[in-house]
Each structure stands twice: as C-alpha cells, then as structure tokens.
Design a protein around this motif. Sequence first.
Motif, short mmCIF file in Angstrom:
data_model
loop_
_atom_site.label_atom_id
_atom_site.label_comp_id
_atom_site.label_asym_id
_atom_site.label_seq_id
_atom_site.Cartn_x
_atom_site.Cartn_y
_atom_site.Cartn_z
N THR A 167 0.84 -1.21 0.00
CA THR A 167 0.00 0.00 0.00
C THR A 167 0.87 1.26 0.00
O THR A 167 0.61 2.21 -0.75
N GLN A 169 3.97 1.48 -1.04
CA GLN A 169 4.67 1.56 -2.32
C GLN A 169 3.75 2.13 -3.40
O GLN A 169 4.17 2.99 -4.18
N ALA A 170 2.52 1.66 -3.45
CA ALA A 170 1.57 2.17 -4.44
C ALA A 170 1.31 3.66 -4.22
O ALA A 170 1.25 4.43 -5.17
N ALA A 171 1.17 4.06 -2.97
CA ALA A 171 0.95 5.48 -2.67
C ALA A 171 2.15 6.31 -3.07
O ALA A 171 2.00 7.40 -3.64
N ASN A 172 3.35 5.81 -2.83
CA ASN A 172 4.56 6.53 -3.23
C ASN A 172 4.68 6.63 -4.73
O ASN A 172 5.08 7.67 -5.27
N GLU A 173 4.30 5.57 -5.44
CA GLU A 173 4.34 5.62 -6.91
C GLU A 173 3.34 6.63 -7.45
O GLU A 173 3.64 7.36 -8.38
N GLN A 174 2.14 6.68 -6.84
CA GLN A 174 1.14 7.68 -7.23
C GLN A 174 1.66 9.08 -6.97
O GLN A 174 1.50 9.99 -7.75
N HIS A 175 2.30 9.24 -5.82
CA HIS A 175 2.83 10.53 -5.39
C HIS A 175 3.94 11.00 -6.33
O HIS A 175 4.07 12.19 -6.61
N ASP A 176 4.74 10.07 -6.84
CA ASP A 176 5.87 10.41 -7.71
C ASP A 176 5.45 10.79 -9.12
O ASP A 176 6.24 11.33 -9.88
N LYS A 177 4.20 10.50 -9.48
CA LYS A 177 3.73 10.79 -10.86
C LYS A 177 3.50 12.26 -11.07
O LYS A 177 3.26 13.04 -10.27
#
Length: 177
Positions: A167, A169-177
């Motif tokens: 969860t 990791q997914a939030a961090n990936e969303q945040h990095d977009k």
Amino acid sequence: MNAKSPRPEAPGPALCGVPAEFYCANDYDAGQSTGYLMRQIINSVSQQVARELEPQGLTNAQWVPMLKLYLGKASTVAELARQCQLDAGSMTRLLDRLEAKGFCRRIRSSDDRRVVNIELTPEGREAAKEIPAVLSRVQNAHLAGFSVEEWQNLKGYLRRILETAHTLQAANEQHDK
C-alpha cells in the motif's frame, strides 16, 4: 513541502490506517527494529540454504530462478526477470552462469525472435528438485519451538506488514507521478 526536499514528502503510514508509533527517534535502537530483525532472519536462512545447495552447484542468487523454472512460474527470460525482480542485464548474466553449469538453456522463439524461452536441462531439473526439500528443512529448523498456531500467527503478521508495504509503495508511486 519539506524545506530540505525539492518535492513534497511522500505519504506516510496514515494511508494504511491508524499510524503506528512504536518507534521514537529519541531512543531508536536499530538492533531492535522489525526491519533489522527480519533482515537478520533472512540472512541466516539464506546462508543455511546456500550451504545446503552448494553440493548441487547452486548459489543463493541461482537457486531462485532455478526454482521458478522448475515450478513452471516462468518460461521466458522476461518472465523470469520479473519473477526474480531482476533487471534484464542481471538476469542475462545469471543465466549465462547457469548455462555454463549445464543447468538451463535459452531457446529463441520461432514465433517471435524477441522472445527467449528458457528450459531446465535434465541436470538442472535434478538440481532444482532438491530446492524445495532444502527450503523446507532450513525454514523448519529456524521455526523450531514454534507451535502450529504461533507459526500461523507469525505468517499472518508478516502478510499484514507486506500488505502495508504494498500500500505504501503504491501510494509513493502515485505521489511520484
């Protein structure tokens, strides 16, 4: 936005429910952190597995792709790289070593020249069939003294940590977009 960082801070544990406050920076003891303890266990298991698979000619890095191939989890270089969480270059070098030992062979697809299939040789299948027994033996030895209930609870706790990690990791990936 953090004054020291050019981008906003990544979302924290609050995304996964109530934030935990088990650790405090003022008295943080790295040797007692769950991450450190898990890493120590992984290192111990890895060393024992490597010791037991050495007679088969397999290193720690090599037994994972061998097992994936043996269990039918991958059949191409790209699939195996994804399954083993390795980049293409690392997987190619690892397969070079396994091929040199006579454990596998790469076969270019006749349908699509970009696809490279991998198969275990008879020697590779012989070596790989020992891996599940070694993994079971080593992990059972590390769990000596646990009851079945404690073992089930431990697996449940580890799965919860892993779900939270996914969860985050997914939030961090969303945040990095």
